[in-house]
Every structure is written in C-alpha cells, then in structure tokens.
Design a protein around this motif. Structure first.
Motif, PDB file in Angstrom:
ATOM      1  N   SER A  68       0.843  -1.196   0.000  1.00 17.27           N
ATOM      2  CA  SER A  68       0.000   0.000   0.000  1.00 17.27           C
ATOM      3  C   SER A  68       0.879   1.247   0.000  1.00 17.27           C
ATOM      4  N   ALA A  70       1.162   3.361   2.211  1.00 14.27           N
ATOM      5  CA  ALA A  70       1.180   3.783   3.621  1.00 14.27           C
ATOM      6  C   ALA A  70       2.318   4.758   3.876  1.00 14.27           C
ATOM      7  N   ARG A  71       2.072   5.641   4.824  1.00 20.05           N
ATOM      8  CA  ARG A  71       3.083   6.617   5.226  1.00 20.05           C
ATOM      9  C   ARG A  71       3.493   6.368   6.671  1.00 20.05           C
ATOM     10  N   ASP A  72       4.695   6.791   7.010  1.00 22.76           N
ATOM     11  CA  ASP A  72       5.178   6.619   8.378  1.00 22.76           C
ATOM     12  C   ASP A  72       4.778   7.816   9.244  1.00 22.76           C
ATOM     13  N   GLU A  73       5.292   7.854  10.472  1.00 20.35           N
ATOM     14  CA  GLU A  73       4.928   8.921  11.420  1.00 20.35           C
ATOM     15  C   GLU A  73       5.395  10.303  10.973  1.00 20.35           C
ATOM     16  N   PHE A  77       6.574   8.060   2.613  1.00 20.05           N
ATOM     17  CA  PHE A  77       6.138   6.740   2.165  1.00 20.05           C
ATOM     18  C   PHE A  77       6.980   5.645   2.817  1.00 20.05           C
ATOM     19  N   ARG A  78       6.323   4.603   3.277  1.00 22.99           N
ATOM     20  CA  ARG A  78       7.026   3.467   3.878  1.00 22.99           C
ATOM     21  C   ARG A  78       7.722   2.607   2.821  1.00 22.99           C
ATOM     22  N   TYR A  79       7.050   2.383   1.690  1.00 21.82           N
ATOM     23  CA  TYR A  79       7.519   1.393   0.724  1.00 21.82           C
ATOM     24  C   TYR A  79       7.873   1.964  -0.639  1.00 21.82           C
ATOM     25  N   THR A 103       2.334  -7.390   3.141  1.00 25.93           N
ATOM     26  CA  THR A 103       2.072  -5.971   2.856  1.00 25.93           C
ATOM     27  C   THR A 103       1.424  -5.745   1.492  1.00 25.93           C
TER      28      THR A 103
END
Length: 193
Positions: A68, A70-73, A77-79, A103
């Motif tokens: 996905s 998804a974003r971190d804190e 982007f995480r990935y 994931t």
C-alpha cells in the motif's frame, strides 16, 4: 488472462517479442537496467528513472506484489520513493502473476495498468542488458499488440530533450517533522531524490 503480444525494440538494436502485463499503451524512452535483487516497488517509484524503460536483470519480478501507499509517522512513504510509478516502461524475463506478502495489496501488473505504464515479460533480459552494456544507454520502445515496424524508429522519444527535473521536483515546500530532532535542515530541491 488474455495474452497480448508485445514487442520491445532497441533503436538500431535487437527486437524482442513477449507479452504485455501492464497498461495497454505504446511508449518509448531511454532503456536502462537494474541488477537489484529486491525492491522493485522502490526502483519503479524512484524519480531518477523518470521517462526511462527499466529492464530488470532478476529473472522473476512481482512475486511479493505491491504494498500500500502507507506513510510513516513523518508523513513519508514506507515502501515507495515517490507517490507514483516513475519509469515509463517495465521489462522483465518473467512476471509473477500471483504474489504473496503480508504488505501486498495488488500485483505488479495491476499496479502498472493503474499507473498507465506498459510492461512486457517473456523477453531475454540478459541479451538486452548485454546490448546496453556494450552500446551504452539506448532509446527503446514497448509496442503493445503490434508487430515491429521499422518506420516507427523515427518515433523514438529521447528523454534528454525533456526537462525531467522539472517533472519530478517538488512543486511546493513541505515540512518533515520529528519529535526528537533539535536541528532544522533546509533542502533546496534541484533534483534531489
């Protein structure tokens, strides 16, 4: 899944027939290769590959799918390296049509189709890489559902004639926060990736 014949053509070089697994659109750009064994989502979203046809030397790509967005804190982007797939086209020896990873939310083919990026599998990527190593970077085309036509060689798009830095650079300032940071760092984006 319906097999759509696809042709990968290097300008003044080899021609390979394969099958499409991405968007049903024809493109051209500079062909480059990556020897990375993992991290194809990161490679494909790396702005340094903007406008390029990315050839993977790893024999099988797509086996762990696409994660996905998804974003971190910190809001990063995480990935992925950027919000969109940056490569103009994807070339692989073999693509995994079924993926398996906790994931993953979609296949590589689904992602390429959603992003409008044509992709071809079933070609000899070793021969393409050998050609690129011997000749240097080369303009190339991915043609979906058609046979190669030598008259189209004039239609090769050279990304060096396009201001790609403008296309991938940050359009507006943004802030990345850190709860533990005591320092402030300013980055002026002149192509920083």
């Amino acid at each position: 899944m319906r097999v759509i014949p696809t042709v990968y053509t290097s300008q003044d070089g080899p021609i390979f027939s394969g099958k499409s697994f991405g968007a049903a659109s024809n493109i051209s750009g500079e062909a480059v290769f990556t020897t990375s064994l993992v991290g194809y989502p990161e490679s494909l979203t790396d702005p340094s590959y903007r406008g390029q046809i990315l050839v993977f030397t790893q024999p099988l790509i797509g086996n762990y799918g696409i994660p996905s967005a998804a974003r971190d804190e910190h809001g990063l982007f995480r990935y992925f390296e950027s919000p969109n797939l940056q490569a103009a086209g994807v070339v692989v020896a073999d693509v995994a049509e079924q993926y398996s990873h906790w994931t993953a939310v979609k296949s590589l083919g689904e992602w390429c189709a959603e992003e409008g990026v044509p992709a071809v599998s079933g070609v000899d990527t070793r021969a393409i890489v050998t050609y690129l190593r011997e000749q240097g970077s080369s303009l190339a085309r991915i043609t979906i559902g058609e046979e190669y036509d030598a008259d189209q060689d004039e239609a090769f798009v050279d990304p060096e004639q396009i201001n790609l830095v403008r296309k991938v650079s940050t359009k507006a300032p943004f802030h990345v926060s850190s709860a533990t940071g005591d320092y402030h760092v300013a980055v002026i984006d002149c192509g920083v990736v």
